[in-house]
Design a protein around this motif. Sequence first.
Motif, PDB file in Angstrom:
ATOM      1  N   LYS A 156       2.640  -8.002  -2.899  1.00  0.00           N
ATOM      2  CA  LYS A 156       2.648  -6.538  -2.866  1.00  0.00           C
ATOM      3  C   LYS A 156       3.789  -5.979  -3.720  1.00  0.00           C
ATOM      4  O   LYS A 156       3.613  -4.976  -4.410  1.00  0.00           O
ATOM      5  CB  LYS A 156       2.775  -6.031  -1.434  1.00  0.00           C
ATOM      6  CG  LYS A 156       1.490  -6.090  -0.649  1.00  0.00           C
ATOM      7  CD  LYS A 156       1.630  -5.415   0.697  1.00  0.00           C
ATOM      8  CE  LYS A 156       1.401  -3.955   0.613  1.00  0.00           C
ATOM      9  NZ  LYS A 156       0.124  -3.452   1.039  1.00  0.00           N
ATOM     10  N   ALA A 157       4.936  -6.634  -3.665  1.00  0.00           N
ATOM     11  CA  ALA A 157       6.075  -6.190  -4.471  1.00  0.00           C
ATOM     12  C   ALA A 157       5.737  -6.281  -5.958  1.00  0.00           C
ATOM     13  O   ALA A 157       6.053  -5.370  -6.734  1.00  0.00           O
ATOM     14  CB  ALA A 157       7.309  -7.021  -4.158  1.00  0.00           C
ATOM     15  N   MET A 213      11.058   1.664  -5.949  1.00  0.00           N
ATOM     16  CA  MET A 213      11.657   1.557  -4.632  1.00  0.00           C
ATOM     17  C   MET A 213      10.758   0.783  -3.664  1.00  0.00           C
ATOM     18  O   MET A 213      11.258   0.026  -2.848  1.00  0.00           O
ATOM     19  CB  MET A 213      11.946   2.973  -4.121  1.00  0.00           C
ATOM     20  CG  MET A 213      12.812   2.996  -2.930  1.00  0.00           C
ATOM     21  SD  MET A 213      14.450   2.418  -3.378  1.00  0.00           S
ATOM     22  CE  MET A 213      15.371   2.987  -2.043  1.00  0.00           C
ATOM     23  N   GLN A 214       9.446   0.989  -3.767  1.00  0.00           N
ATOM     24  CA  GLN A 214       8.520   0.273  -2.896  1.00  0.00           C
ATOM     25  C   GLN A 214       8.625  -1.227  -3.097  1.00  0.00           C
ATOM     26  O   GLN A 214       8.598  -1.989  -2.131  1.00  0.00           O
ATOM     27  CB  GLN A 214       7.084   0.718  -3.179  1.00  0.00           C
ATOM     28  CG  GLN A 214       6.509   1.603  -2.133  1.00  0.00           C
ATOM     29  CD  GLN A 214       5.044   1.887  -2.424  1.00  0.00           C
ATOM     30  OE1 GLN A 214       4.573   1.716  -3.532  1.00  0.00           O
ATOM     31  NE2 GLN A 214       4.341   2.339  -1.418  1.00  0.00           N
ATOM     32  N   ALA A 215       8.735  -1.649  -4.345  1.00  0.00           N
ATOM     33  CA  ALA A 215       8.790  -3.081  -4.647  1.00  0.00           C
ATOM     34  C   ALA A 215      10.010  -3.725  -3.990  1.00  0.00           C
ATOM     35  O   ALA A 215       9.928  -4.847  -3.486  1.00  0.00           O
ATOM     36  CB  ALA A 215       8.808  -3.304  -6.155  1.00  0.00           C
ATOM     37  N   ALA A 259       3.423  -3.504  -6.953  1.00  0.00           N
ATOM     38  CA  ALA A 259       4.140  -2.234  -7.055  1.00  0.00           C
ATOM     39  C   ALA A 259       4.968  -2.155  -8.329  1.00  0.00           C
ATOM     40  O   ALA A 259       5.093  -1.082  -8.934  1.00  0.00           O
ATOM     41  CB  ALA A 259       5.025  -2.028  -5.827  1.00  0.00           C
ATOM     42  N   ASP A 260       5.546  -3.287  -8.746  1.00  0.00           N
ATOM     43  CA  ASP A 260       6.362  -3.321  -9.973  1.00  0.00           C
ATOM     44  C   ASP A 260       6.280  -4.711 -10.591  1.00  0.00           C
ATOM     45  O   ASP A 260       7.055  -5.603 -10.231  1.00  0.00           O
ATOM     46  CB  ASP A 260       7.815  -2.976  -9.663  1.00  0.00           C
ATOM     47  CG  ASP A 260       8.689  -2.945 -10.911  1.00  0.00           C
ATOM     48  OD1 ASP A 260       8.195  -3.259 -12.015  1.00  0.00           O
ATOM     49  OD2 ASP A 260       9.876  -2.599 -10.780  1.00  0.00           O
ATOM     50  N   TRP A 299       3.816 -10.314   1.087  1.00  0.00           N
ATOM     51  CA  TRP A 299       4.753  -9.238   0.755  1.00  0.00           C
ATOM     52  C   TRP A 299       5.256  -9.364  -0.680  1.00  0.00           C
ATOM     53  O   TRP A 299       5.407  -8.357  -1.376  1.00  0.00           O
ATOM     54  CB  TRP A 299       5.921  -9.203   1.740  1.00  0.00           C
ATOM     55  CG  TRP A 299       5.540  -8.644   3.076  1.00  0.00           C
ATOM     56  CD1 TRP A 299       5.522  -9.307   4.265  1.00  0.00           C
ATOM     57  CD2 TRP A 299       5.103  -7.309   3.364  1.00  0.00           C
ATOM     58  NE1 TRP A 299       5.106  -8.468   5.264  1.00  0.00           N
ATOM     59  CE2 TRP A 299       4.840  -7.236   4.743  1.00  0.00           C
ATOM     60  CE3 TRP A 299       4.909  -6.173   2.581  1.00  0.00           C
ATOM     61  CZ2 TRP A 299       4.399  -6.072   5.362  1.00  0.00           C
ATOM     62  CZ3 TRP A 299       4.458  -5.013   3.203  1.00  0.00           C
ATOM     63  CH2 TRP A 299       4.207  -4.965   4.566  1.00  0.00           C
ATOM     64  N   ALA A 348      11.466  -2.747  -1.215  1.00  0.00           N
ATOM     65  CA  ALA A 348      11.188  -2.830   0.222  1.00  0.00           C
ATOM     66  C   ALA A 348      10.231  -3.979   0.525  1.00  0.00           C
ATOM     67  O   ALA A 348      10.441  -4.735   1.487  1.00  0.00           O
ATOM     68  CB  ALA A 348      10.609  -1.510   0.721  1.00  0.00           C
ATOM     69  N   TYR A 349       9.184  -4.125  -0.275  1.00  0.00           N
ATOM     70  CA  TYR A 349       8.222  -5.213  -0.060  1.00  0.00           C
ATOM     71  C   TYR A 349       8.893  -6.573  -0.246  1.00  0.00           C
ATOM     72  O   TYR A 349       8.630  -7.510   0.511  1.00  0.00           O
ATOM     73  CB  TYR A 349       7.036  -5.094  -1.007  1.00  0.00           C
ATOM     74  CG  TYR A 349       6.133  -3.913  -0.747  1.00  0.00           C
ATOM     75  CD1 TYR A 349       5.940  -3.398   0.529  1.00  0.00           C
ATOM     76  CD2 TYR A 349       5.454  -3.310  -1.793  1.00  0.00           C
ATOM     77  CE1 TYR A 349       5.099  -2.322   0.753  1.00  0.00           C
ATOM     78  CE2 TYR A 349       4.606  -2.237  -1.576  1.00  0.00           C
ATOM     79  CZ  TYR A 349       4.433  -1.745  -0.299  1.00  0.00           C
ATOM     80  OH  TYR A 349       3.599  -0.690  -0.083  1.00  0.00           O
TER      81      TYR A 349
END
Length: 66
Positions: free
Chosen positions: A28-29, A1-3, A32-33, A25, A5-6
């Motif tokens: 970062k995504a 889910m974070q990925a 996260a994934d 960003w 959003a990023y």
Amino acid sequence: MQAIAYNALGCIMAVFAQLEQAQAWFHKALQADPTFQDPRHNLDCCRQGGEELHLQFGSAALQAKA
């Protein structure tokens, strides 16, 4: 889910022609994934530059003027 959003934040930054922030960003995504392909595609689009960016967000494709 974070990925997700990023990636969304990266798309927003890209739409406003803030490509350095967008790339941060997208990175970062990917952190996260790493299997999430949308931010990888978007990062490549930002790096290639050009007048229009063809971004991926979920199943939707976004177009932005750089």
